[in-house]
Scaffold this motif. Structure first.
Motif, short mmCIF file in Angstrom:
data_model
loop_
_atom_site.label_atom_id
_atom_site.label_comp_id
_atom_site.label_asym_id
_atom_site.label_seq_id
_atom_site.Cartn_x
_atom_site.Cartn_y
_atom_site.Cartn_z
N LEU A 34 60.29 28.93 -14.86
CA LEU A 34 59.12 29.34 -15.63
C LEU A 34 57.88 28.63 -15.12
O LEU A 34 56.82 29.21 -14.98
CB LEU A 34 59.30 28.98 -17.10
CG LEU A 34 59.91 30.02 -18.00
CD1 LEU A 34 59.92 29.51 -19.41
CD2 LEU A 34 59.12 31.30 -17.92
N LYS A 35 58.05 27.34 -14.85
CA LYS A 35 56.89 26.56 -14.45
C LYS A 35 56.36 27.02 -13.10
O LYS A 35 55.16 27.01 -12.85
CB LYS A 35 57.30 25.09 -14.36
CG LYS A 35 56.14 24.18 -14.44
CD LYS A 35 56.56 22.83 -14.93
CE LYS A 35 55.30 22.03 -15.18
NZ LYS A 35 55.53 20.69 -15.49
N ASP A 37 56.47 30.00 -11.95
CA ASP A 37 56.16 31.43 -12.01
C ASP A 37 57.19 32.29 -11.30
O ASP A 37 56.86 33.35 -10.80
CB ASP A 37 54.79 31.74 -11.37
CG ASP A 37 53.71 30.97 -12.05
OD1 ASP A 37 52.64 30.83 -11.46
OD2 ASP A 37 53.94 30.49 -13.17
N ASN A 40 59.35 35.78 -15.51
CA ASN A 40 58.39 35.86 -16.61
C ASN A 40 59.04 35.40 -17.91
O ASN A 40 60.25 35.43 -18.07
CB ASN A 40 57.78 37.26 -16.68
CG ASN A 40 58.66 38.25 -17.37
OD1 ASN A 40 59.14 38.01 -18.46
ND2 ASN A 40 58.85 39.37 -16.73
N PRO A 41 58.21 34.96 -18.87
CA PRO A 41 58.77 34.30 -20.06
C PRO A 41 59.66 35.20 -20.90
O PRO A 41 60.62 34.72 -21.52
CB PRO A 41 57.55 33.87 -20.87
CG PRO A 41 56.38 34.18 -20.07
CD PRO A 41 56.76 34.87 -18.83
N ILE A 42 59.36 36.49 -20.94
CA ILE A 42 60.16 37.35 -21.83
C ILE A 42 61.59 37.41 -21.33
O ILE A 42 62.55 37.20 -22.09
CB ILE A 42 59.56 38.76 -21.88
CG1 ILE A 42 58.11 38.68 -22.30
CG2 ILE A 42 60.34 39.63 -22.82
CD1 ILE A 42 57.44 40.02 -22.39
N ASP A 102 60.34 31.06 -27.94
CA ASP A 102 59.49 32.21 -28.23
C ASP A 102 58.63 32.47 -27.00
O ASP A 102 57.88 31.61 -26.59
CB ASP A 102 58.62 31.85 -29.43
CG ASP A 102 57.68 32.95 -29.80
OD1 ASP A 102 56.83 32.70 -30.66
OD2 ASP A 102 57.79 34.05 -29.24
N PRO A 103 58.72 33.67 -26.42
CA PRO A 103 57.98 33.89 -25.16
C PRO A 103 56.48 33.73 -25.27
O PRO A 103 55.82 33.44 -24.29
CB PRO A 103 58.34 35.33 -24.77
CG PRO A 103 59.17 35.87 -25.84
CD PRO A 103 59.55 34.80 -26.78
N THR A 104 55.93 33.88 -26.48
CA THR A 104 54.48 33.76 -26.55
C THR A 104 54.02 32.32 -26.54
O THR A 104 52.89 32.03 -26.18
CB THR A 104 53.93 34.43 -27.81
OG1 THR A 104 54.62 33.88 -28.92
CG2 THR A 104 54.17 35.91 -27.77
N MET A 107 54.91 29.21 -22.80
CA MET A 107 54.13 28.85 -21.63
C MET A 107 53.07 27.81 -21.92
O MET A 107 52.37 27.40 -21.01
CB MET A 107 53.46 30.10 -21.03
CG MET A 107 54.41 31.10 -20.46
SD MET A 107 55.56 30.45 -19.28
CE MET A 107 54.49 30.02 -17.96
N ASN A 108 52.95 27.37 -23.15
CA ASN A 108 52.05 26.25 -23.42
C ASN A 108 52.58 25.03 -22.71
O ASN A 108 53.75 24.70 -22.81
CB ASN A 108 52.04 25.94 -24.92
CG ASN A 108 51.10 26.82 -25.65
OD1 ASN A 108 50.29 27.48 -25.06
ND2 ASN A 108 51.24 26.85 -26.95
N ALA A 109 51.69 24.33 -22.02
CA ALA A 109 52.16 23.23 -21.18
C ALA A 109 52.89 22.17 -21.98
O ALA A 109 53.87 21.59 -21.49
CB ALA A 109 50.99 22.61 -20.43
N LEU A 112 56.42 23.46 -22.83
CA LEU A 112 57.22 23.54 -21.61
C LEU A 112 57.67 22.15 -21.19
O LEU A 112 58.83 21.92 -20.84
CB LEU A 112 56.37 24.18 -20.51
CG LEU A 112 57.08 24.84 -19.37
CD1 LEU A 112 58.01 25.90 -19.87
CD2 LEU A 112 56.06 25.46 -18.43
#
Lengths: 175, 825
Positions: A34-35, A37, A40-42, A102-104, A107-109, A112
């Protein structure tokens, strides 16, 4: 008997901890993907979320087993992790299916980073427990073979007393 | 870093190898086929090219005020003598009149003149600290948040557009070339974000505007910080989509009662030709109550055909096509449908609402192409998947629970929509609790917007009706971008960790925006990962790749450049108080949802206390009593108090949960300038407007009255005051009733007045000109309420009087005292 219930517990725990180590490594790799890229998060959350409950249930399972086998020290060492799992699952974001991620928000650093740290800490813990259970199995086997062969009873008695004092009632005290 | 000092006269290196002259402006000759942009043959350039070393000493001592700050930080001189205006010490407890006469400008970053001239417009791109601290520890000492506030798709009056076969980008970090790169010689440029040296491609050497060769730094990409590129096909994952609009309308009894359907249909009929798009534009309609109704609008039908699907558990599309039709071909059918739609449902008695299945149907319909869904909802969805329960407790309105969504159905659907480039905009027109916290998720993660008209009714609430009409007109006709992604890049050493706004974060710095609209604002928070040594300036670039409504793929690039400083006073001198407030509001919304409202309120108060305490201990040499603040942060406590009294965060006063949640959505979604109006409305006195200092815009004289503080102290019985808070209100105790309002005396003033009569008197003209000017400055239509002194709406007006004490909140002076107490601990 060579196979006491405790020995059986430890062996099963050994195998299950191997599975838990596998899960922890999977988590670490997933967050790294994820980090960077790579995914994708979903999709990533859809792969990670189904693994959360099985991991927790496995851990609960062998905690229960140790409880039944009256291995108090081992149980005590696993209690913090159990409590942590319970807390983590209670404070998970609102979602209909099982899971923690939660995928939304993933991605908050800071989230993560927290999940990555959690992955590494759990990996360390599971590795240590793996070796601890291995030692336990080794001890139990050693004791069983030594007691079966009947030789070096007092040698075994030293370990015997350490190992069995926690479990068996002291028949000497009953009278 | 200045380009000017590095160049000698451009040497024309022979005839340009590209095509014949006489091409029209902006178009590029295409690459000769054999051209090869050789990579990596340059190797690693020497870290300091010799001309660059002379650059710092070539800066002439600038007479500007802020230059002294930069000079001080570069040469490590203490600030002596002239303190810049921004650092003038203000004792907040003593000075009462803190507001400037006019609107507060954004601070100018202390950059050299030539860089500042081309820097990005602060209305588009703004940073909380206009001088970036050099290290994370310095930032922590300042106790101010570091972040960027963007309004990337703002309607701009001047936007240079470049069509070019190659878009010059850095090879490693893919930054677009911008005014702040440095050209090492004619042929190489150094990226200002990753410091990699790149080659200048051959056709970039030719400048189409001046028809000259060999001056890459005069090209429009290097002269403008905001620029739009027409993107070639490498930037497309699929052929650009057409504009597709789907309207999902609630037609339950409750909805028809409010009368919104007439307004929507009429508005669509009026604006049908003005919908942004080209010949491929498609529209479709879905209405729903307890069943879902689709409309077959196939060309050739004599009238629109309604198809009802009542199986809402497994929603399906009744016909494979002709539910979404080409607007140009089927215009008459669409117009027929719009005219007949209100009448079809006039007598309906259905009270249930199956919003979830309707949204699923909309998603199915639009997933092949992507597009925009506009959902109009007037009650809590009660049937089918996604049904919600009323969870607001009227007795608990003073505090706030249930700010998080109740179900993740809408969030998951929004993520699916985002994956198919479908954005969902939600219009909520209800009088009862509608669980906006859960419903709002459908817009939040699919880059849509939420509009809220509480207690909408066509007879009882004409102000809302007017607002709805005007907002709808703007919504239908404003510019739109489809299937967009935005990436925000910063100089090496800085990294972005949290994003605020309506979008989905696809990867660490890539935002997926199925629709991008000109009224959306975004904010990001940054941290300093590595110390910014050896850097005089840092840059930020926001690149928005989108498909325009005409089917063209475009990239809008904004680049901002800010200086780096290493002393705490310089950091404070560059603080942008409005941007800090805006970012703080977004952070507080996140905290209220994840932790609790009380936590968020404490965090905001502590932000103000900590920053002023840090200023006091670190930057002040003389310890004076009182609450001291630098001039640039003098309004910070006022704004924090205003935030605490916002509907989003206030406690102690009964606030409906939907109002509160909507206020939170607005704080996160709106661009900074409108958010500040919401947070701190401006108050003017209008009964003594004069032409003194008035603006002259297109032959109208617009008076510019002075802004007043929000305190009852400033109101008086004889005056009339105008408050501009997004919705314009005026409190009337006027003695100029006859001249402006057209009533013979005070008693004849009606309770609910919404329009100013157009009278011939000079005062009336001035007042109307001023109000008209205020209204024109923003895209949302502010409704005008004329409030008498004894009217029940006065409470609303008085709520905005931030500086005064209420039963549950402190007055401004008390707040300052509280802060001073905390600081001196």
């Amino acid at each position: 008997m060579a196979f006491t219930f405790a020995a059986f517990c430890y062996m099963l725990a050994l195998l299950l901890t191997a599975a838990l180590i596998f899960f922890a490594i999977w988590h670490i790799i997933a967050f790294d993907e994820l980090k960077t890229d790579y995914k994708n998060p979903i999709d990533q959350c859809n792969t990670l979320n189904p693994l959360v409950l099985p991991e927790y249930l496995i851990h609960v399972f062998f905690c229960v087993m140790f409880f039944c086998a009256a291995e108090w020290l081992t149980l005590g060492l696993n209690m913090p992790l159990l409590a942590y799992h319970v807390w983590r699952y209670m404070t998970r974001p609102v979602m209909s299916g099982p899971g923690l991620y939660d995928p939304t928000t993933i991605m908050n650093a800071d989230i993560l980073a927290y999940c990555q740290k959690e992955g590494w800490c759990k990996l360390a813990f599971y590795l240590l427990s793996f070796f601890y259970y291995l030692y336990g199995v080794y001890l139990l086997f050693l004791l069983c073979t030594l007691s079966c062969s009947g030789a070096a009873v007092f040698g075994a008695g030293v370990q015997h007393s350490w190992f069995y004092t926690k479990r068996a009632p002291r028949t000497a005290d009953i009278h | 870093m200045s380009r000017c000092s590095l160049f000698s006269l451009p040497v024309p290196a022979g005839a340009p190898q590209s095509g014949p002259p006489g091409r029209h402006l902006g178009h590029y000759p295409s690459l000769p086929p054999g051209y090869n942009n050789t990579p990596a043959s340059q190797g690693a350039a020497p870290p300091m090219h010799p001309p660059m070393q002379t650059a710092p000493s070539q800066y002439p001592p600038q007479p500007q005020l802020y230059q002294q700050v930069t000079g001080a930080s570069r040469f490590s001189l203490p600030l002596q003598g002239n303190t810049p205006e921004a650092l003038r010490v203000v004792n907040l407890l003593q000075e009462r009149n803190l507001l400037p006469a006019g609107p507060i400008p954004a601070p100018t970053p202390p950059l050299p003149q030539d860089l500042q001239k081309v820097n990005c417009n602060p209305e588009v791109f703004r940073c909380t600290l206009s001088s970036i601290p050099q290290t994370q520890s310095l930032l922590n000492k300042a106790k101010l948040p570091l972040g960027l506030l963007l309004h990337p798709f703002k309607d701009l009056s001047q936007l240079p557009v470049v069509t070019s076969s190659t878009i010059v980008r850095c090879r490693s970090c893919r930054t677009y070339i911008n005014p702040f790169v440095s050209f090492l010689d004619q042929r190489r440029w150094k990226c200002n974000l990753c410091f990699r040296v790149n080659d200048v491609p051959e056709e970039f050497m030719y400048n189409p505007i001046s028809r000259s060769y060999g001056e890459p730094q005069k090209r429009p990409e290097v002269q403008n910080a905001t620029i739009e590129f027409i993107a070639p096909s490498e930037y497309m994952l699929r052929p650009p989509q057409p504009a597709v609009y789907l309207f999902v309308l609630d037609v339950s009894h409750n909805a028809v009662e409010t009368g919104y359907l007439n307004v929507v249909c009429q508005s669509l009929l009026d604006n049908i030709s003005a919908l942004p798009g080209d010949t491929r534009t498609k529209v479709g309609f879905i209405t729903f109550d307890s069943t879902i109704h689709f409309y077959n609008l196939q060309e050739g039908l004599s009238q629109p055909q309604m198809l009802i699907v009542s199986d809402i558990e497994e929603i399906f599309l009744p016909t494979p096509d002709s539910l979404l039709v080409n607007l140009n071909e089927c215009k008459e059918l669409v117009q027929d449908l719009l005219k007949s739609l209100p009448h079809i449902f006039e007598k309906t008695m259905e009270t249930q609402s199956a919003l979830g299945p309707a949204l699923q149907a909309a998603f199915k319909l639009l997933s092949p192409t992507g597009g925009r869904v506009s959902v109009f909802q007037t009650q809590l969805p009660s049937m089918g998947v996604g049904a919600l329960k009323s969870r607001e407790d009227p007795n608990q309105r003073a505090s706030a629970k249930h700010l998080a969504p109740a179900t993740d159905f809408y969030k998951k659907l929004a993520l699916d929509c985002s994956g198919q480039q479908v954005a969902v905009d939600l219009f909520l027109l209800s009088a009862q609790y509608c669980d906006l916290a859960s419903l709002g998720c459908i817009s939040r993660y699919s880059a849509g917007s939420v509009y809220y008209y509480p207690s909408y009714h066509h007879q009882h609430n004409p102000a809302q009706v007017e607002r709805f009409e005007k907002d709808l007109k703007r919504y239908l006709t404003r510019k739109i971008g489809f299937e967009a992604v935005m990436r925000i890049r910063c100089t090496k050493g800085l990294s972005i960790h949290t994003f605020h706004g309506n979008f989905f974060v696809r990867s660490t710095d890539l935002l997926s925006l199925p629709n991008v609209n000109p009224d959306a604002g975004f904010a990001v928070q940054m941290s300093i990962e590595e110390n910014l040594v050896d850097m005089q300036v840092v840059s930020f670039q926001a690149a928005l790749l989108y498909t325009s409504s005409k089917g063209e793929r475009r990239i809008r690039v904004h680049t901002l450049c800010l200086p780096v400083v290493n002393s705490l006073t310089d950091v404070f001198a560059g603080a942008d108080v409005q941007a800090v407030t805006g970012l703080l509001a977004s952070m507080a919304v996140d905290r209220s949802v994840s932790a609790s409202l009380g936590d968020a309120r404490d965090a905001m108060t502590n932000a103000a206390i900590d920053s002023l305490a840090s200023y006091r201990h670190a930057a002040l040499t003389i310890q004076q009593p009182g609450l001291l603040a630098p001039a640039c942060l003098r309004l910070f406590p006022l704004y924090v108090l205003a935030l605490l009294k916002q509907k989003a965060f206030r406690t102690g006063t009964s606030t409906r949960l939907d109002d509160r949640v909507f206020s939170m959505c607005q704080l996160k979604f709106q661009p900074l300038v409108y958010a500040m109006l919401m947070i701190h409305p401006t108050l003017y006195r209008v009964d003594d407007l004069s032409d003194q200092g008035a603006l002259n815009i297109s032959e109208r004289t617009i008076p510019q009255p002075r802004e007043l503080q929000l305190s009852v102290e400033k109101l008086c019985r004889e005056g009339a005051f105008l408050m501009d808070a997004g919705s314009v209100r005026r409190s009337c105790n006027p003695s100029f009733l006859t001249q402006v309002l057209g009533v013979p005396d005070y008693a004849a003033l009606p309770q609910n007045m919404y329009q100013l009569p157009e009278l011939e008197t000079a005062e009336s003209q001035r007042t109307r000109a001023f109000i008209g000017w205020l209204r024109e400055q923003r895209p949302f239509y502010p409704s005008l309420h004329i409030i008498r002194d004894d009217s029940p709406q006065k409470g609303d007006f008085m709520q905005n009087m931030i500086e005064d004490r209420t039963e549950s909140a402190l007055s401004y002076y008390e707040f300052l005292l509280h802060m001073q107490q905390q600081i001196s601990k």
